[in-house]
Design a protein around this motif. Structure first.
Motif, PDB file in Angstrom:
ATOM      1  N   LEU A   1      23.207 -25.689 -34.725  1.00 28.58           N
ATOM      2  CA  LEU A   1      22.173 -25.516 -35.676  1.00 28.58           C
ATOM      3  C   LEU A   1      21.773 -26.744 -36.195  1.00 28.58           C
ATOM      4  CD1 LEU A   1      21.789 -24.196 -38.799  1.00 28.58           C
ATOM      5  CD2 LEU A   1      23.994 -25.180 -39.341  1.00 28.58           C
ATOM      6  N   LEU A   2      20.220 -26.706 -36.351  1.00 31.83           N
ATOM      7  CA  LEU A   2      19.125 -27.374 -36.660  1.00 31.83           C
ATOM      8  C   LEU A   2      19.012 -27.469 -37.700  1.00 31.83           C
ATOM      9  CD1 LEU A   2      16.855 -27.040 -33.172  1.00 31.83           C
ATOM     10  CD2 LEU A   2      19.188 -28.165 -33.554  1.00 31.83           C
ATOM     11  N   GLY A   3      19.267 -28.321 -38.655  1.00 25.75           N
ATOM     12  CA  GLY A   3      18.897 -28.658 -40.289  1.00 25.75           C
ATOM     13  C   GLY A   3      20.209 -28.647 -41.237  1.00 25.75           C
ATOM     14  N   THR A   4      20.149 -29.354 -42.196  1.00 28.69           N
ATOM     15  CA  THR A   4      21.197 -29.867 -43.180  1.00 28.69           C
ATOM     16  C   THR A   4      21.023 -29.376 -44.565  1.00 28.69           C
ATOM     17  OG1 THR A   4      20.460 -32.034 -43.099  1.00 28.69           O
ATOM     18  CG2 THR A   4      21.958 -31.388 -41.408  1.00 28.69           C
ATOM     19  N   GLY A   5      19.824 -28.807 -44.686  1.00 28.12           N
ATOM     20  CA  GLY A   5      19.430 -28.731 -46.354  1.00 28.12           C
ATOM     21  C   GLY A   5      20.248 -27.455 -46.763  1.00 28.12           C
ATOM     22  N   PRO A   6      19.978 -27.205 -48.123  1.00 26.98           N
ATOM     23  CA  PRO A   6      20.558 -26.021 -48.661  1.00 26.98           C
ATOM     24  C   PRO A   6      20.639 -24.733 -47.858  1.00 26.98           C
ATOM     25  CG  PRO A   6      19.348 -27.040 -50.239  1.00 26.98           C
ATOM     26  CD  PRO A   6      18.776 -27.593 -49.111  1.00 26.98           C
ATOM     27  N   TRP A   7      19.549 -24.175 -47.284  1.00 25.64           N
ATOM     28  CA  TRP A   7      19.656 -23.014 -46.554  1.00 25.64           C
ATOM     29  C   TRP A   7      20.664 -23.133 -45.391  1.00 25.64           C
ATOM     30  CZ3 TRP A   7      18.940 -18.573 -47.841  1.00 25.64           C
ATOM     31  CH2 TRP A   7      18.663 -17.531 -47.094  1.00 25.64           C
ATOM     32  N   ALA A   8      20.693 -24.424 -44.653  1.00 26.01           N
ATOM     33  CA  ALA A   8      21.709 -24.603 -43.732  1.00 26.01           C
ATOM     34  C   ALA A   8      23.141 -24.765 -44.249  1.00 26.01           C
ATOM     35  CB  ALA A   8      21.446 -25.950 -43.035  1.00 26.01           C
ATOM     36  N   GLN A   9      23.250 -25.124 -45.411  1.00 27.36           N
ATOM     37  CA  GLN A   9      24.685 -25.402 -45.905  1.00 27.36           C
ATOM     38  C   GLN A   9      24.988 -24.039 -46.470  1.00 27.36           C
ATOM     39  OE1 GLN A   9      24.445 -28.344 -49.146  1.00 27.36           O
ATOM     40  NE2 GLN A   9      23.035 -29.799 -47.870  1.00 27.36           N
ATOM     41  N   ASN A  10      24.359 -23.183 -47.081  1.00 29.99           N
ATOM     42  CA  ASN A  10      24.577 -22.163 -47.865  1.00 29.99           C
ATOM     43  C   ASN A  10      24.696 -20.852 -46.919  1.00 29.99           C
ATOM     44  OD1 ASN A  10      24.793 -23.752 -50.096  1.00 29.99           O
ATOM     45  ND2 ASN A  10      22.860 -23.365 -50.809  1.00 29.99           N
ATOM     46  N   THR A  11      23.744 -20.592 -45.986  1.00 27.27           N
ATOM     47  CA  THR A  11      23.587 -19.464 -45.261  1.00 27.27           C
ATOM     48  C   THR A  11      23.989 -19.762 -43.743  1.00 27.27           C
ATOM     49  OG1 THR A  11      21.987 -18.846 -46.837  1.00 27.27           O
ATOM     50  CG2 THR A  11      22.047 -17.700 -44.761  1.00 27.27           C
ATOM     51  N   HIS A  12      23.054 -20.665 -43.156  1.00 25.70           N
ATOM     52  CA  HIS A  12      23.357 -20.702 -41.390  1.00 25.70           C
ATOM     53  C   HIS A  12      24.491 -21.007 -41.130  1.00 25.70           C
ATOM     54  CE1 HIS A  12      18.819 -20.111 -41.579  1.00 25.70           C
ATOM     55  NE2 HIS A  12      19.034 -19.992 -40.178  1.00 25.70           N
ATOM     56  N   GLY A  13      24.880 -22.191 -41.909  1.00 24.63           N
ATOM     57  CA  GLY A  13      26.267 -22.600 -41.321  1.00 24.63           C
ATOM     58  C   GLY A  13      27.507 -21.896 -41.571  1.00 24.63           C
ATOM     59  N   PRO A  14      27.656 -21.301 -42.858  1.00 22.15           N
ATOM     60  CA  PRO A  14      28.719 -20.482 -43.101  1.00 22.15           C
ATOM     61  C   PRO A  14      28.881 -19.074 -42.007  1.00 22.15           C
ATOM     62  CG  PRO A  14      27.830 -21.227 -45.242  1.00 22.15           C
ATOM     63  CD  PRO A  14      27.030 -21.730 -44.195  1.00 22.15           C
TER      64      PRO A  14
END
Length: 294
Positions: free
Chosen positions: A5-18
């Motif tokens: 996963l590349l990125g740590t902002g809200p979209w990464a936190q709320n969508t990509h990561g989960p």
């Protein structure tokens, strides 16, 4: 499939990561971000490790999911493709046609699969509606309006996003509108014939002519008040009027479908409809729209 996963902002936190952490066919290898402290925090939340070196993460992965601003995403996508990683990218893939072409060329040269996450194309029931109308045609006219309150008073984690502030709704939600219209009405016939006008705040109105003979309009904004916000799309023709249903799923569910689509494309070698070539065309149309603005 091993994902980075590349990125740590809200979209990464709320969508990509989960989505990546919950997907049964994904091994989340690690997280990289432009801020090492944020990468460490998100990696801990997701039960994986943080990488300080993006190339080391690419070496350890089969695929990458990117949740970064488009002009950061594009060169990293090229690096990931060159490292042999399949690409799960976000829209817009880039904000210049040249950068988008570089991503397409890198993916094609490396022979990696690609899927770009246009949310409505992977959510239900919107994805099914788009497929149904694409098969039903022909349509004479259509519209796709995406009116958001991100800059209009909403309590949104994306209000402070520097790239959204700079590029506005045209580049942020314009890809969503095009992802509905293009598969149903056809490609834009002539980029030089695109017409556009400015409205309140960052509002943009667009007129398009499609290869099948249909025309369409888009109204795109992040500047409406919360009470005026909404997403609407419809097409009209001999069969009557077809209206886009409301999306019923969370973006996490939609992203998990995008992971499935990337896995299938990598397995079969068949390009997905929302691959980097489609995303490149979206960038070309948005660039023509921007050039048409007074």
């Amino acid at each position: 499939m091993r994902f980075g996963l590349l990125g740590t902002g809200p979209w990464a936190q709320n969508t990509h990561g989960p989505a990546l952490a919950a997907h049964k066919d994904v091994q989340l290898t690690g997280v990289w971000g432009r801020r090492s402290d944020a990468a460490a925090q998100l990696a801990g939340d997701l039960g994986t490790r943080a990488y300080d070196d993006v190339d080391a993460l690419l070496t350890d992965c089969d695929a990458v999911a990117v949740a970064l601003p488009p002009d950061v995403q594009a060169p990293l996508a090229v690096r990931a493709a060159e490292a042999g990683c399949h690409l799960l990218l976000d829209k817009p893939v880039a904000t210049t046609p040249g950068a988008a072409r570089q991503v397409t060329a890198a993916a094609e040269s490396a022979g990696v699969a690609s899927v770009v996450f246009f949310t409505l194309r992977f959510s239900e029931p919107t994805a099914a509606w788009i497929a149904e109308q694409a098969a039903a045609g022909p349509w004479l006219t259509g519209r796709a309006d995406w009116l958001s309150p991100v800059f209009g008073g909403a309590d949104s984690p994306y209000t402070a996003s520097p790239w959204r502030r700079e590029k506005g709704a045209l580049w942020d939600v314009g890809p969503h509108a095009l992802s509905v219209l293009l598969p149903v009405l056809g490609d834009v016939e002539d980029l030089d014939a695109v017409r556009a006008a400015r409205g309140h705040g960052d509002t943009v109105h667009v007129i398009l002519r499609h290869t099948g003979g249909a025309s369409s309009t888009c109204a795109l904004s992040h500047s409406v008040p919360p009470a005026a916000a909404g997403v609407t799309a419809e097409v009209r023709g001999a069969a009557g009027t077809a209206t886009l249903p409301q999306r019923e799923e969370s973006p996490v569910d939609a992203l998990m479908r995008a992971v499935d689509a990337l896995t299938e494309s990598a397995r079969t070698g068949e390009a997905h409809a929302c691959d980097v070539r489609f995303a490149q065309r979206v960038t070309e149309i948005l660039t023509a729209t921007e050039a048409a603005l007074p």
